[in-house]
Scaffold this motif. Structure first.
Motif, PDB file in Angstrom:
ATOM      1  N   PRO A  57      -8.219   2.247   4.701  1.00 25.28           N
ATOM      2  CA  PRO A  57      -9.124   2.162   3.552  1.00 25.28           C
ATOM      3  C   PRO A  57     -10.578   2.242   3.996  1.00 25.28           C
ATOM      4  CG  PRO A  57      -8.268  -0.005   4.089  1.00 25.28           C
ATOM      5  CD  PRO A  57      -7.555   0.981   4.975  1.00 25.28           C
ATOM      6  N   TYR A 107     -10.215   0.939  -1.501  1.00 23.09           N
ATOM      7  CA  TYR A 107      -9.144   1.921  -1.527  1.00 23.09           C
ATOM      8  C   TYR A 107      -9.465   3.031  -2.520  1.00 23.09           C
ATOM      9  CZ  TYR A 107      -6.500  -1.605   1.011  1.00 23.09           C
ATOM     10  OH  TYR A 107      -6.091  -2.514   1.951  1.00 23.09           O
ATOM     11  N   ASP A 143      -5.446   6.745  -1.412  1.00 25.37           N
ATOM     12  CA  ASP A 143      -4.883   5.607  -0.684  1.00 25.37           C
ATOM     13  C   ASP A 143      -3.783   4.939  -1.505  1.00 25.37           C
ATOM     14  OD1 ASP A 143      -6.660   5.913   1.481  1.00 25.37           O
ATOM     15  OD2 ASP A 143      -8.131   4.526   0.610  1.00 25.37           O
TER      16      ASP A 143
END
Length: 140
Positions: free
Chosen positions: A41, A51, A55
């Motif tokens: 992240p 994020y 992600d």
């Protein structure tokens, strides 16, 4: 931001608690996946995790694979192979574009030279070989 206030897929905007809620995973699981190198992240200036939508998709894929009984090393290998497939598709697209540009340049050169242009699949540089090779089994 796009026209409706939706961030681009790679924009790291979700804090860990939101990412955990959106993926159905515990925040500690997200931290563990990061320690294992499965996810990376973004970070704020203060070190907080952020994020992106991509992600979150990756976290959902990891969760699906692990819930199907695949171990972390198997997940890691699957993700590596997925990345290779994406890279190979991208390279294939580049090569196809290069091939088409080469064909166009060859057509242009043939036209400038006053030559008759063969159909696209019959260009001289692309003609298949008509060689024939035979093999005989040696007796004994």
């Amino acid at each position: 931001m796009s026209s409706f206030g939706v961030p681009p897929p790679d924009a790291a905007v979700y804090v860990i608690s939101v990412a955990a809620e959106l993926t159905g995973l515990h925040p500690q699981t997200l931290r563990a996946y990061e320690r294992m190198g499965l996810i990376r992240p973004g970070r704020t200036g203060g070190g907080g995790r952020r994020y992106s939508h991509r992600d979150l998709e990756l976290l959902r894929e990891i969760a699906d694979l692990t819930s199907a009984g695949i171990g972390i090393e198997g997940v890691r290998r699957i993700l590596e192979l997925d990345n290779q497939v994406v890279a190979l598709r991208h390279r294939n697209d580049e090569l196809l574009a290069e091939l088409e540009a080469t064909r166009a340049a060859l057509r242009q050169a043939l036209t400038a030279a006053g030559a008759t242009i063969p159909p696209p699949n019959k260009l001289p540089v692309l003609r298949p070989s008509h060689a024939l090779m035979t093999f005989r089994r040696h007796p004994g």
